[in-house]
Design a protein around this motif. Structure first.
Motif, PDB file in Angstrom:
ATOM      1  N   SER A 121       0.721  -1.104   0.122  1.00 54.62           N
ATOM      2  CA  SER A 121       0.197   0.088  -0.079  1.00 54.62           C
ATOM      3  C   SER A 121       0.916   1.012  -0.095  1.00 54.62           C
ATOM      4  N   GLY A 122       0.340   2.115  -0.737  1.00 53.16           N
ATOM      5  CA  GLY A 122       1.237   3.620  -0.717  1.00 53.16           C
ATOM      6  C   GLY A 122       0.579   4.446   0.216  1.00 53.16           C
ATOM      7  N   CYS A 123       1.404   5.498   0.349  1.00 60.20           N
ATOM      8  CA  CYS A 123       0.869   6.693   1.053  1.00 60.20           C
ATOM      9  C   CYS A 123       1.419   8.096   0.533  1.00 60.20           C
ATOM     10  N   VAL A 124       1.037   9.130   0.955  1.00 60.68           N
ATOM     11  CA  VAL A 124       1.227  10.438   0.299  1.00 60.68           C
ATOM     12  C   VAL A 124       2.532  10.705   0.121  1.00 60.68           C
ATOM     13  N   SER A 125       3.338  11.112  -0.977  1.00 61.71           N
ATOM     14  CA  SER A 125       4.622  11.363  -1.341  1.00 61.71           C
ATOM     15  C   SER A 125       4.766  12.604  -0.858  1.00 61.71           C
ATOM     16  N   GLY A 126       5.795  12.780  -0.118  1.00 66.29           N
ATOM     17  CA  GLY A 126       6.066  14.184   0.566  1.00 66.29           C
ATOM     18  C   GLY A 126       7.576  14.751   0.059  1.00 66.29           C
ATOM     19  N   VAL A 127       8.102  14.093  -0.940  1.00 71.18           N
ATOM     20  CA  VAL A 127       9.448  14.624  -1.332  1.00 71.18           C
ATOM     21  C   VAL A 127       9.091  15.272  -2.806  1.00 71.18           C
ATOM     22  N   PRO A 128       9.382  16.301  -2.814  1.00 71.36           N
ATOM     23  CA  PRO A 128       9.077  17.370  -4.156  1.00 71.36           C
ATOM     24  C   PRO A 128      10.394  17.052  -5.111  1.00 71.36           C
ATOM     25  N   TRP A 129      10.675  15.932  -5.518  1.00 70.28           N
ATOM     26  CA  TRP A 129      11.994  15.637  -6.527  1.00 70.28           C
ATOM     27  C   TRP A 129      12.057  16.468  -7.518  1.00 70.28           C
ATOM     28  N   ARG A 130      10.892  16.537  -8.143  1.00 71.97           N
ATOM     29  CA  ARG A 130      10.854  17.220  -9.605  1.00 71.97           C
ATOM     30  C   ARG A 130      11.313  18.730  -8.925  1.00 71.97           C
ATOM     31  N   MET A 131      10.751  19.382  -7.958  1.00 72.10           N
ATOM     32  CA  MET A 131      11.238  20.795  -7.567  1.00 72.10           C
ATOM     33  C   MET A 131      12.788  20.757  -7.343  1.00 72.10           C
ATOM     34  N   ALA A 132      13.247  19.764  -6.734  1.00 72.22           N
ATOM     35  CA  ALA A 132      14.708  19.648  -6.618  1.00 72.22           C
ATOM     36  C   ALA A 132      15.541  19.654  -7.840  1.00 72.22           C
ATOM     37  N   LEU A 133      14.937  19.093  -9.103  1.00 72.94           N
ATOM     38  CA  LEU A 133      15.616  18.842 -10.382  1.00 72.94           C
ATOM     39  C   LEU A 133      15.480  20.183 -11.088  1.00 72.94           C
ATOM     40  N   ASN A 134      14.555  20.954 -10.935  1.00 69.60           N
ATOM     41  CA  ASN A 134      14.170  22.305 -11.438  1.00 69.60           C
ATOM     42  C   ASN A 134      15.227  23.185 -11.145  1.00 69.60           C
ATOM     43  N   ARG A 135      15.382  23.051  -9.807  1.00 69.19           N
ATOM     44  CA  ARG A 135      16.371  23.871  -9.007  1.00 69.19           C
ATOM     45  C   ARG A 135      18.069  23.650  -9.478  1.00 69.19           C
ATOM     46  N   MET A 136      18.058  22.345  -9.277  1.00 66.13           N
ATOM     47  CA  MET A 136      19.708  22.233  -9.687  1.00 66.13           C
ATOM     48  C   MET A 136      19.943  21.914 -11.110  1.00 66.13           C
ATOM     49  N   LEU A 137      19.200  21.754 -12.330  1.00 69.76           N
ATOM     50  CA  LEU A 137      19.147  21.584 -13.585  1.00 69.76           C
ATOM     51  C   LEU A 137      19.348  22.774 -14.410  1.00 69.76           C
ATOM     52  N   GLU A 138      19.308  24.179 -13.728  1.00 63.97           N
ATOM     53  CA  GLU A 138      19.430  25.192 -14.156  1.00 63.97           C
ATOM     54  C   GLU A 138      20.738  25.453 -14.691  1.00 63.97           C
ATOM     55  N   PRO A 139      20.824  25.906 -15.993  1.00 61.21           N
ATOM     56  CA  PRO A 139      22.232  26.331 -16.447  1.00 61.21           C
ATOM     57  C   PRO A 139      22.979  27.339 -15.612  1.00 61.21           C
ATOM     58  N   ALA A 140      24.437  26.933 -15.440  1.00 61.99           N
ATOM     59  CA  ALA A 140      25.435  27.657 -14.769  1.00 61.99           C
ATOM     60  C   ALA A 140      25.844  28.449 -15.616  1.00 61.99           C
ATOM     61  N   ASP A 141      26.070  29.766 -15.591  1.00 62.10           N
ATOM     62  CA  ASP A 141      27.012  30.690 -16.253  1.00 62.10           C
ATOM     63  C   ASP A 141      28.313  30.786 -15.857  1.00 62.10           C
TER      64      ASP A 141
END
Length: 223
Positions: A121-141
């Motif tokens: 059985s599953g429960c609510v997922s509380g890890v915003p892993w996509r948000m972490a990817l959005n923050r870290m995958l931004e190109p660095a100048d």
């Protein structure tokens, strides 16, 4: 192995036991085994969307995501929840090398193998892993000159190699205080958080880590 018939909105994944262990193993190395840790860090986070399965685990120091096309799915079916780490490990051990049908339903996963069925059985997922990817995958100048990494965290990447044994893993640094990004094609991605260097007493962080090695260049090789 018995044939699985879809009777309600769900998604199916048919795999050999060894392949399933490789798929989950790639992310399990990044979950926390500490029962006193935050509950979300001791779970496998599942998402089904557009005919694809995504699995994610993190212990806040590293994060890994795997993607796999599903064998079949009902039109428009999506789901997102977390599964207990211990139950997933027990399932993988029980499966052995047998072929397995995984049925991802709205709030649970049903595993059928050797004419047996196990439900987690599953429960609510509380890890915003996509948000972490959005923050870290931004190109660095600004190029990163150096970065401090705990080598134990890098060792976790080895668990993903069975997904594509012949393919080299690619690493990218995106900034002094951003994660190192590791990828195996489009099937596996991991973030390795850097270690913050701090002064200890009167000692300062090592700004020129190679200086202590240049003396070897001036030595005469032994005969």
């Amino acid at each position: 192995m018995s044939t699985i018939t879809i009777t309600k909105p769900s998604a199916l994944l048919h795999m050999a036991g060894l392949d399933l262990k490789a798929l989950f193993g790639a992310v399990l190395a990044h979950a926390s085994d500490d029962e006193d840790d935050l509950p979300d860090l001791t779970k496998v986070h599942v998402e089904v969307r557009e005919g694809e399965l995504r699995l994610a685990c993190t212990d806040r120091y590293t994060l890994a995501v795997v993607r796999r096309s599903l064998s079949s799915t009902t039109d428009g079916f999506t789901c997102q929840y977390a599964l207990p780490l211990g139950e997933i490990k027990a399932l993988l051990k029980d499966i052995g090398d047998s072929g397995v049908h995984l049925t991802f339903e709205e709030n649970q996963v049903r595993a059928t193998f050797r004419e047996e069925t196990s439900v987690i059985s599953g429960c609510v997922s509380g890890v915003p892993w996509r948000m972490a990817l959005n923050r870290m995958l931004e190109p660095a100048d600004t190029p990163t000159g150096r970065i401090a990494i705990n080598p134990r965290f890098l060792a976790r990447l080895e668990s993903a190699m069975p997904l594509s044994p012949a393919e080299p893993m690619r690493l990218q640094m995106c900034g002094e205080h951003k994660a190192v990004i590791a990828t195996l094609g489009t099937s596996f991605l991991a973030l390795i958080m850097p270690v913050r260097t701090r002064s200890v007493g009167d000692e300062q962080p090592e700004d020129r880590p190679l200086d202590g090695w240049f003396d070897l260049l001036d030595e005469t090789p032994s005969a």
